[in-house]
Design an enzyme around this catalytic site. Sequence first.
Site: not given
Length: 419
Positions: A177, A180, A235, A308, A384
Amino acid sequence: MRFFLSGSLLLATVLGTAVPRAEKVDYTGFKVLRLSLHKASNSIEEQVEKIAAHVLNPGKSTLDVVVSPDSVAAIKALVPESIVINEDLGASLAEEGELVSPDFSVSAVPSETWFTAYHPYADHLKFLSDLQGGFPSQSEIFTAGTSVQGRALTGIHIWGSGGKGSKPAVLIHGTVHAREWITTMTTEYFAWQLLTKYAFDATVKSLVDKYDYYIIPAVNPDGFVYTQTTDRLWRKNRQTVSSSTCVGRDINRNWPYKWEVTGGASTSPCSETYKGQVAGDAPENKGLVAQVNSLRAGKGIRLYLDIHSYGQYILWPYGYDCSLVVHNSAQLRSIATSAAAAIKAVSGTSYTIGPSCSTLYATTGSSVDYIDATGNATYSYTWELRDTGTYGFQLPASQIQPTARETWQGLLSTLQNAG
Ligand SMILES: [Zn+2]
């Protein structure tokens, strides 16, 4: 998101002229709202997505959305239960710091100062080649296919004793993405640590001698470049469809495993989670799939990490079905528990762990599901990174090193327990 772009861009988009060249999206005064959707219908989320400039965590029941000052009232009318978590996105973007292009005139192994600022895409390629150049007998640059706009998906392969390709693979992806950015820096930090510490750190040496590492810091280079030239909060990739003026597929909803299942991606080209027209029809995806299949056919994949941000989660399969329990769930949980503790021990950052679908939200056509089920990886995770929404994707540059260092400890723990 089209409503706030400049008139000239709108015109270019409507006329379909070649590659509309937007000025940079200005987020001054834009707010980030956190919406409690509870079990709201999909149609509410769809309406929100149409009004918002961006949905930051599409699929979550507490949705973080970027809204222009003019649209705040419309969003609050749709979802009364909302709070402002960022009063001025433009101000926090300024806090992120300027893109810094280091002095590469002296070719040498990059120093740790690389991790004190964000950098233009071309410099990331230079970072990888300089790093590889310092350790030519135990690393090489590889590519895993080509993006929509023709950029090579570029990674670094690292090995230890026994030579190239003699051990099970550890595969790490960053920046699928585009927005990020902390993940580009953190995956580069992994590669930098593995190579620069090999000669004198016994733990690192043993882990490099045990696996072949394949690290791709930016698997979505077109999107990443677009976040630097045009829209910081982009994104997806930059692929078009003939049926729509909206651009981009979500590469992490495009993998050819359970892609067809409903509920974990969008069929609308305008959505942040647009899955594409056919499973695996993003060029980036084709290259990544081919590499996974080739690693599987070789020594196999011991560990896959899809890095992520944001949210501070360690997640494992499955994304596509919340009721399924993966066969090695107990080991995945045990490894994740230790990794979260190792991360927390550095400076107190707390991670939530669990199966992807039930812990965060449903995802179909995701990398972790594909690489677990089809890639036959022993362990497959989504991480994440920081934070939990205060800065979101635009972590200040001063947080790059702290994030990379704590995540590195999480990686060491994971590698040690993945044996
Ligand atoms: Zn992501």
